[in-house]
Every structure is written in C-alpha cells, then in structure tokens.
Motif scaffolding. Structure first.
Motif, PDB file in Angstrom:
ATOM      1  N   TYR A 164       0.823  -1.218   0.000  1.00  0.00           N
ATOM      2  CA  TYR A 164       0.000   0.000   0.000  1.00  0.00           C
ATOM      3  C   TYR A 164       0.854   1.264   0.000  1.00  0.00           C
ATOM      4  N   GLU A 165       2.020   1.225   0.611  1.00  0.00           N
ATOM      5  CA  GLU A 165       2.929   2.380   0.515  1.00  0.00           C
ATOM      6  C   GLU A 165       3.324   2.618  -0.933  1.00  0.00           C
ATOM      7  N   LYS A 166       3.597   1.545  -1.665  1.00  0.00           N
ATOM      8  CA  LYS A 166       3.943   1.685  -3.089  1.00  0.00           C
ATOM      9  C   LYS A 166       2.743   2.153  -3.901  1.00  0.00           C
ATOM     10  N   LEU A 167       1.578   1.565  -3.657  1.00  0.00           N
ATOM     11  CA  LEU A 167       0.386   1.960  -4.407  1.00  0.00           C
ATOM     12  C   LEU A 167       0.040   3.424  -4.169  1.00  0.00           C
ATOM     13  N   LEU A 168       0.021   3.828  -2.901  1.00  0.00           N
ATOM     14  CA  LEU A 168      -0.429   5.176  -2.553  1.00  0.00           C
ATOM     15  C   LEU A 168       0.690   6.218  -2.578  1.00  0.00           C
ATOM     16  N   GLY A 169       1.924   5.761  -2.680  1.00  0.00           N
ATOM     17  CA  GLY A 169       3.045   6.684  -2.830  1.00  0.00           C
ATOM     18  C   GLY A 169       3.521   7.359  -1.568  1.00  0.00           C
ATOM     19  N   ARG A 170       3.145   6.800  -0.427  1.00  0.00           N
ATOM     20  CA  ARG A 170       3.578   7.404   0.844  1.00  0.00           C
ATOM     21  C   ARG A 170       3.349   6.421   1.990  1.00  0.00           C
ATOM     22  N   PRO A 171       4.059   6.635   3.074  1.00  0.00           N
ATOM     23  CA  PRO A 171       3.823   5.786   4.250  1.00  0.00           C
ATOM     24  C   PRO A 171       2.479   6.141   4.887  1.00  0.00           C
ATOM     25  N   PRO A 172       2.004   5.305   5.785  1.00  0.00           N
ATOM     26  CA  PRO A 172       0.736   5.606   6.450  1.00  0.00           C
ATOM     27  C   PRO A 172       0.805   6.906   7.246  1.00  0.00           C
ATOM     28  N   ALA A 173      -0.355   7.523   7.415  1.00  0.00           N
ATOM     29  CA  ALA A 173      -0.451   8.741   8.221  1.00  0.00           C
ATOM     30  C   ALA A 173      -0.211   8.417   9.689  1.00  0.00           C
ATOM     31  N   PHE A 174      -0.675   7.244  10.110  1.00  0.00           N
ATOM     32  CA  PHE A 174      -0.414   6.816  11.478  1.00  0.00           C
ATOM     33  C   PHE A 174      -0.610   5.313  11.617  1.00  0.00           C
ATOM     34  N   LEU A 175       0.011   4.770  12.660  1.00  0.00           N
ATOM     35  CA  LEU A 175      -0.071   3.354  13.010  1.00  0.00           C
ATOM     36  C   LEU A 175      -0.727   3.270  14.385  1.00  0.00           C
ATOM     37  N   PRO A 176      -2.042   3.038  14.446  1.00  0.00           N
ATOM     38  CA  PRO A 176      -2.733   3.086  15.735  1.00  0.00           C
ATOM     39  C   PRO A 176      -2.380   1.952  16.696  1.00  0.00           C
ATOM     40  N   ASN A 177      -1.912   0.824  16.147  1.00  0.00           N
ATOM     41  CA  ASN A 177      -1.563  -0.328  16.982  1.00  0.00           C
ATOM     42  C   ASN A 177      -0.710  -1.286  16.148  1.00  0.00           C
ATOM     43  N   ASP A 178      -0.482  -2.481  16.655  1.00  0.00           N
ATOM     44  CA  ASP A 178       0.384  -3.446  15.962  1.00  0.00           C
ATOM     45  C   ASP A 178      -0.294  -4.180  14.810  1.00  0.00           C
ATOM     46  N   THR A 179      -1.574  -3.977  14.601  1.00  0.00           N
ATOM     47  CA  THR A 179      -2.280  -4.712  13.547  1.00  0.00           C
ATOM     48  C   THR A 179      -2.846  -3.826  12.442  1.00  0.00           C
ATOM     49  N   GLU A 180      -2.746  -2.494  12.599  1.00  0.00           N
ATOM     50  CA  GLU A 180      -3.356  -1.584  11.623  1.00  0.00           C
ATOM     51  C   GLU A 180      -2.344  -0.567  11.099  1.00  0.00           C
ATOM     52  N   ALA A 181      -2.674  -0.022   9.924  1.00  0.00           N
ATOM     53  CA  ALA A 181      -1.952   1.113   9.347  1.00  0.00           C
ATOM     54  C   ALA A 181      -2.992   1.944   8.603  1.00  0.00           C
ATOM     55  N   VAL A 182      -2.915   3.272   8.733  1.00  0.00           N
ATOM     56  CA  VAL A 182      -3.957   4.158   8.227  1.00  0.00           C
ATOM     57  C   VAL A 182      -3.355   5.224   7.303  1.00  0.00           C
ATOM     58  N   TRP A 183      -3.954   5.378   6.118  1.00  0.00           N
ATOM     59  CA  TRP A 183      -3.568   6.433   5.176  1.00  0.00           C
ATOM     60  C   TRP A 183      -4.707   7.427   5.053  1.00  0.00           C
TER      61      TRP A 183
END
Length: 113
Positions: free
Chosen positions: A21-40
């Motif tokens: 998803y970093e490659k698809l969206l062209g950036r790292p996530p906006a935040f990592l709320p916990n060990d199982t999620e990543a949010v853009w």
C-alpha cells in the motif's frame, strides 16, 4: 452533513500489506494506531486502513475516483505496482483495478479522457 470515511481492508500479513500500500499510494501511512493496523489519509477526513484479519482477507472491494487517473497509474507503475485489469464503461468512465497480496481489490477510476 459532515462526512468522514474509514474504509477497512483485511489482510493476513501486515508488513507485506504495508509495503504494498505504501507503493500503491506513494507514501507511508499517516499513522499506526496499533500493531495490527496502518492508516492512510487520502483526503481530509477520508481514510483507508489495513488491519490484520486473516479470516476476512481477500474480500475487500474499494474504488476511488481521481481527478488525474493517468498520473496515479503512471506513478504507481514507477513504484512497481501494476494493475490487473483496465475497464472502460459505455459512458467512457475508466476503472483500473489493483489487487494486493491477499487479493483485495483496490480500484481507481476517472472521467473519460
């Protein structure tokens, strides 16, 4: 009416999905709320997130409509992400479909050329 969107995508492997998803969206996530999620954050108050949920992985279907579909497809290709299908509907609207490592569908669409 105020609209905020959190669209979830279940995955089996967080590190693999995170990289894809970093490659698809062209950036790292906006935040990592916990060990199982990543949010853009795709636009103000509009988010897409991955979440480790193996029993549901591979069944998500999301489509974004973009002002510049061709630029998005080109930039994703430059980062190593290729679409699996390209569709053009009778009215000229185009849809490009990507599939993440679990098979989740992530589509991007745009107006006729």
């Amino acid at each position: 009416m105020t609209v905020e969107l959190f669209a979830g995508i279940p995955v089996t492997d967080r590190p693999a999905a995170l990289g894809w998803y970093e490659k698809l969206l062209g950036r790292p996530p906006a935040f990592l709320p916990n060990d199982t999620e990543a949010v853009w954050e795709l636009a103000e108050h509009r988010y897409v997130y991955i979440e480790v949920s193996p029993e549901h992985a591979g069944h998500a279907m999301h489509t974004l409509f973009l002002d510049d579909l061709d630029a998005f497809v080109s930039e994703a290709a430059a980062r190593g992400i290729q679409p699996v299908t390209r569709e053009t509907y009778d009215n000229g609207v185009r849809k490009i479909i990507y599939r993440d490592p679990d098979g989740n569908e992530f589509g991007v669409g745009g107006a006729p050329q």
